[in-house]
Design a protein around this motif. Structure first.
Motif, PDB file in Angstrom:
ATOM      1  N   GLN A  71      -2.680  -8.267  -3.987  1.00  0.00           N
ATOM      2  CA  GLN A  71      -3.483  -7.225  -3.354  1.00  0.00           C
ATOM      3  C   GLN A  71      -4.722  -7.826  -2.684  1.00  0.00           C
ATOM      4  O   GLN A  71      -5.081  -7.463  -1.559  1.00  0.00           O
ATOM      5  CB  GLN A  71      -3.904  -6.183  -4.405  1.00  0.00           C
ATOM      6  CG  GLN A  71      -4.821  -5.082  -3.893  1.00  0.00           C
ATOM      7  CD  GLN A  71      -4.147  -4.169  -2.887  1.00  0.00           C
ATOM      8  OE1 GLN A  71      -2.952  -4.280  -2.634  1.00  0.00           O
ATOM      9  NE2 GLN A  71      -4.924  -3.281  -2.295  1.00  0.00           N
ATOM     10  N   ALA A  92       6.547  -1.459  -5.210  1.00  0.00           N
ATOM     11  CA  ALA A  92       6.157  -0.047  -5.204  1.00  0.00           C
ATOM     12  C   ALA A  92       6.650   0.658  -6.455  1.00  0.00           C
ATOM     13  O   ALA A  92       5.941   1.494  -7.044  1.00  0.00           O
ATOM     14  CB  ALA A  92       6.718   0.637  -3.957  1.00  0.00           C
ATOM     15  N   THR A 132       4.561  -0.910  -9.617  1.00  0.00           N
ATOM     16  CA  THR A 132       3.120  -0.679  -9.700  1.00  0.00           C
ATOM     17  C   THR A 132       2.720   0.789  -9.579  1.00  0.00           C
ATOM     18  O   THR A 132       1.699   1.201 -10.129  1.00  0.00           O
ATOM     19  CB  THR A 132       2.386  -1.482  -8.614  1.00  0.00           C
ATOM     20  OG1 THR A 132       2.875  -1.086  -7.328  1.00  0.00           O
ATOM     21  CG2 THR A 132       2.600  -2.977  -8.803  1.00  0.00           C
ATOM     22  N   HIS A 133       3.495   1.591  -8.836  1.00  0.00           N
ATOM     23  CA  HIS A 133       3.097   2.976  -8.601  1.00  0.00           C
ATOM     24  C   HIS A 133       4.166   3.994  -8.979  1.00  0.00           C
ATOM     25  O   HIS A 133       3.958   5.198  -8.839  1.00  0.00           O
ATOM     26  CB  HIS A 133       2.736   3.176  -7.118  1.00  0.00           C
ATOM     27  CG  HIS A 133       1.501   2.466  -6.677  1.00  0.00           C
ATOM     28  ND1 HIS A 133       1.511   1.143  -6.285  1.00  0.00           N
ATOM     29  CD2 HIS A 133       0.208   2.882  -6.575  1.00  0.00           C
ATOM     30  CE1 HIS A 133       0.273   0.785  -5.945  1.00  0.00           C
ATOM     31  NE2 HIS A 133      -0.533   1.811  -6.118  1.00  0.00           N
ATOM     32  N   GLY A 142       2.965   0.609   2.533  1.00  0.00           N
ATOM     33  CA  GLY A 142       1.907   0.483   1.536  1.00  0.00           C
ATOM     34  C   GLY A 142       0.970   1.671   1.549  1.00  0.00           C
ATOM     35  O   GLY A 142       0.524   2.144   0.491  1.00  0.00           O
ATOM     36  N   ASN A 143       0.672   2.182   2.740  1.00  0.00           N
ATOM     37  CA  ASN A 143      -0.189   3.363   2.842  1.00  0.00           C
ATOM     38  C   ASN A 143       0.482   4.579   2.209  1.00  0.00           C
ATOM     39  O   ASN A 143      -0.141   5.347   1.472  1.00  0.00           O
ATOM     40  CB  ASN A 143      -0.490   3.639   4.318  1.00  0.00           C
ATOM     41  CG  ASN A 143      -1.452   4.784   4.519  1.00  0.00           C
ATOM     42  OD1 ASN A 143      -2.654   4.642   4.363  1.00  0.00           O
ATOM     43  ND2 ASN A 143      -0.914   5.953   4.884  1.00  0.00           N
ATOM     44  N   LYS A 182       0.490   4.217  -1.585  1.00  0.00           N
ATOM     45  CA  LYS A 182      -0.849   4.366  -2.141  1.00  0.00           C
ATOM     46  C   LYS A 182      -1.250   5.827  -2.300  1.00  0.00           C
ATOM     47  O   LYS A 182      -1.945   6.203  -3.245  1.00  0.00           O
ATOM     48  CB  LYS A 182      -1.837   3.640  -1.224  1.00  0.00           C
ATOM     49  CG  LYS A 182      -3.248   3.543  -1.760  1.00  0.00           C
ATOM     50  CD  LYS A 182      -4.054   2.495  -0.993  1.00  0.00           C
ATOM     51  CE  LYS A 182      -4.049   2.716   0.497  1.00  0.00           C
ATOM     52  NZ  LYS A 182      -4.887   1.728   1.209  1.00  0.00           N
ATOM     53  N   TYR A 183      -0.786   6.667  -1.367  1.00  0.00           N
ATOM     54  CA  TYR A 183      -1.194   8.074  -1.390  1.00  0.00           C
ATOM     55  C   TYR A 183      -0.077   9.003  -1.877  1.00  0.00           C
ATOM     56  O   TYR A 183      -0.066  10.191  -1.543  1.00  0.00           O
ATOM     57  CB  TYR A 183      -1.689   8.497  -0.009  1.00  0.00           C
ATOM     58  CG  TYR A 183      -2.986   7.815   0.360  1.00  0.00           C
ATOM     59  CD1 TYR A 183      -4.180   8.188  -0.255  1.00  0.00           C
ATOM     60  CD2 TYR A 183      -3.010   6.778   1.287  1.00  0.00           C
ATOM     61  CE1 TYR A 183      -5.370   7.559   0.075  1.00  0.00           C
ATOM     62  CE2 TYR A 183      -4.190   6.143   1.616  1.00  0.00           C
ATOM     63  CZ  TYR A 183      -5.370   6.532   1.005  1.00  0.00           C
ATOM     64  OH  TYR A 183      -6.550   5.900   1.316  1.00  0.00           O
ATOM     65  N   GLN A 213     -12.110   6.332   5.742  1.00  0.00           N
ATOM     66  CA  GLN A 213     -11.460   6.783   4.517  1.00  0.00           C
ATOM     67  C   GLN A 213     -11.543   8.299   4.494  1.00  0.00           C
ATOM     68  O   GLN A 213     -12.633   8.860   4.530  1.00  0.00           O
ATOM     69  CB  GLN A 213     -12.182   6.207   3.289  1.00  0.00           C
ATOM     70  CG  GLN A 213     -12.097   4.704   3.177  1.00  0.00           C
ATOM     71  CD  GLN A 213     -10.980   4.252   2.261  1.00  0.00           C
ATOM     72  OE1 GLN A 213     -10.428   5.035   1.510  1.00  0.00           O
ATOM     73  NE2 GLN A 213     -10.644   2.980   2.319  1.00  0.00           N
ATOM     74  N   ARG A 271      -6.837   3.810  -5.951  1.00  0.00           N
ATOM     75  CA  ARG A 271      -5.717   3.443  -5.082  1.00  0.00           C
ATOM     76  C   ARG A 271      -6.129   3.282  -3.628  1.00  0.00           C
ATOM     77  O   ARG A 271      -5.304   2.937  -2.806  1.00  0.00           O
ATOM     78  CB  ARG A 271      -4.630   4.514  -5.178  1.00  0.00           C
ATOM     79  CG  ARG A 271      -3.960   4.600  -6.535  1.00  0.00           C
ATOM     80  CD  ARG A 271      -2.653   5.332  -6.415  1.00  0.00           C
ATOM     81  NE  ARG A 271      -1.996   5.474  -7.700  1.00  0.00           N
ATOM     82  CZ  ARG A 271      -0.758   5.898  -7.857  1.00  0.00           C
ATOM     83  NH1 ARG A 271      -0.036   6.230  -6.805  1.00  0.00           N
ATOM     84  NH2 ARG A 271      -0.222   6.002  -9.053  1.00  0.00           N
ATOM     85  N   THR A 272      -7.369   3.575  -3.273  1.00  0.00           N
ATOM     86  CA  THR A 272      -7.778   3.432  -1.892  1.00  0.00           C
ATOM     87  C   THR A 272      -8.201   2.010  -1.606  1.00  0.00           C
ATOM     88  O   THR A 272      -8.456   1.233  -2.506  1.00  0.00           O
ATOM     89  CB  THR A 272      -8.928   4.408  -1.570  1.00  0.00           C
ATOM     90  OG1 THR A 272     -10.026   4.118  -2.435  1.00  0.00           O
ATOM     91  CG2 THR A 272      -8.482   5.837  -1.763  1.00  0.00           C
ATOM     92  N   GLY A 273      -8.274   1.667  -0.322  1.00  0.00           N
ATOM     93  CA  GLY A 273      -8.637   0.303   0.049  1.00  0.00           C
ATOM     94  C   GLY A 273      -9.825   0.284   0.981  1.00  0.00           C
ATOM     95  O   GLY A 273     -10.752   1.080   0.852  1.00  0.00           O
TER      96      GLY A 273
END
Length: 502
Positions: A192, A235, A238-239, A270-271, A274-275, A318, A327-329
């Protein structure tokens, strides 16, 4: 002070009289008797050009038009044209065409009062002064962008060295069968961090136009399938999000930089991951529409408010939500996607029916008529080699040595430039991995000396935290066969050993 005014009035004493009035008010003037005089004055620099209708001959108009056409973006030279009553003969098609080429022209009818002449001249000089001020702002901005890029390059280098050691240690734990939760955390977080560093640097390169694409006709279906195959396990682990690829049309060929398109897919997937809440899905599909390849990445995650559908592509944006902040970057992934897609001549758009309704991203790329170059297969097992590692960071050097040794290679190490050259010449390796920032002398000098003595007998691979195009070009010029940016993954390491990465 203010630049002088160029005055060109060939009839009678008009030029001398105008210059006298302007000089009394403190304005410097350059009297021009011909087009050649005007050209010389323009080359030296003037704040504005004052000329009479009679002076606007074809030669003078050509000189002015050429100067206007060659102006930098910030410049719009003011031209004040004194005409006869009612506009004189300026409406004739030939003269009107000359005027159109001059751009910033102000017409003033004669006879004119002294106050009018001074007012018009002062206004032209004020406008020119504002243009100069805008130029100075642009120069400062360009310098700040240059300093930013240098800082980011240095930051990336400094971050990548310790990150490379951590990433290699994580890979070694995995190879030794350490399945503990801490070992998994080390590997995932190192990946990451590496991605965040790459995104930060790549966004800077895209916005400053410093990314050069290496295009070739590529089967997009095969490329996307490979990218999803790589992304899906992480994915899920991890999520707890399922990533699937629905396939695509046969012979969906685009002329693209394959590595950059994989980056586009990775960032969009990935986006979505993440959401998306645990148990959710990210679905990838391809289609052909009106001469374009269409990549669709759809998730059933938190969705996007309609007013934010365009803003999310801006760097560092953001969108506020109640979703888990962990989870945000940095807000860079989608900005990078948009920049890379546009470099390929395509467009990207986001769609969503609102919060809680998931999101859908569509990338459109122009199709190519060329025959596809095969997507490279995953590296096969590498035959054991004799390898030299020249690296001054002790943790990274040891991790690199152990990773190569675990893979069955015979490994020697050196910790500075002179020791690296001596080790290479005393017992030539098949492959040498050489850090660039070495004490004694740098990796470029190591490569030059080794290449000079051993020729093509050894494969030289640069190891560095710098990955800009100019850094790769410098490695190539020094004699390196390949350029690896830290942290080095097992895949890139295998490719460097087999010669499939450059």
């Amino acid at each position: 002070g203010a630049e002088p005014l160029a005055v060109l009035a060939p009839v009678g004493r008009d030029a001398e009289l105008a210059a006298g009035v302007l000089a009394e008010a403190g304005h410097a003037c350059v009297l021009c008797a011909s087009a050649a005089d005007l050209a010389a004055a323009l080359d030296r620099g003037v704040g504005a050009v004052l000329l009479t209708e009679e002076a606007l001959t074809g030669e003078v108009a050509s000189v002015l038009a050429a100067h206007v056409a060659g102006q930098p973006a910030w410049s719009d030279l003011p031209v004040v044209l004194f005409t006869g009553p009612g506009g004189g003969g300026l409406d004739a098609p030939e003269v009107a065409g000359r005027l159109a080429a001059l751009g910033n022209v102000t017409r003033v009818e004669r006879p004119l009062r002294r106050s009018t002449l001074l007012s018009v001249a002062a206004a032209a000089l004020r406008a020119r002064a504002r243009q100069r001020a805008a130029r100075d702002v642009l120069v400062r901005l360009e310098e700040s962008v240059r300093q930013r890029d240098e800082f980011l390059a240095m930051l990336g280098h400094e971050l990548r060295n310790p990150l490379a050691a951590i990433a290699m240690a994580g890979e070694l734990l995995a190879r030794e069968g350490v399945a503990s939760r801490p070992a998994g955390i080390v590997r995932r977080q190192a990946r990451q961090l590496a991605r965040l560093v790459d995104d930060l640097l790549d966004v800077s390169r895209v916005t400053s136009g410093r990314i050069v694409l290496e295009r070739s006709p590529t089967d997009l279906s095969a490329l996307v399938a490979r990218a999803v195959e790589d992304l899906a396990p992480t994915a899920r682990a991890t999520h707890d999000v399922e990533v699937t690829f629905a396939g695509g049309p046969a012979e969906l060929i685009v002329c693209c930089d394959g590595a950059r398109v994989e980056q586009i897919v990775a960032n969009l997937v990935g986006n979505g991951v993440k959401y998306t809440l645990p148990g959710g899905h990210v679905r990838v599909a391809l289609a052909r529409e009106a001469g374009q390849a269409v990549l669709v990445v759809q998730d059933d995650g938190i969705g996007i408010a309609r007013e934010n559908l365009e803003a999310i592509f801006e760097p560092f944006v953001q969108v506020a939500s109640a979703f888990d902040r962990s989870r945000t970057g940095l807000g860079l992934g989608l900005a990078l996607v948009q920049g890379l897609v546009r470099l390929h001549g395509g467009e990207v758009a986001a769609e969503s029916e609102g919060p809680g309704r998931g999101s859908r991203f569509l990338v459109r790329l122009p199709l190519s008529d060329g025959a596809a170059v095969a997507v490279e297969a995953r590296p096969a097992a590498v035959t054991p080699r004799s390898i030299l590692v020249v690296e001054d960071n002790p943790d990274l050097r040891e991790a690199f040595r152990e990773m190569l040794a675990v893979a069955g290679h015979s490994v020697r190490v050196a910790d500075d430039g002179p020791a690296g050259v001596q080790a290479a010449l005393s017992e030539p390796p098949e492959v040498a991995f050489i850090d660039i920032g070495l004490p004694g002398f740098d990796g470029y000098e190591v490569a030059r000396r080794v290449r000079r003595r051993l020729g093509g007998r050894v494969r030289l691979v640069a190891l560095t935290g710098y990955g800009r195009p100019e850094d790769r070009a410098r490695s190539r010029d020094a004699g390196f066969d390949a350029h690896l940016t830290k942290p080095v993954t097992p895949s890139s390491l295998a490719q460097a050993l087999t010669g499939t990465v450059h």
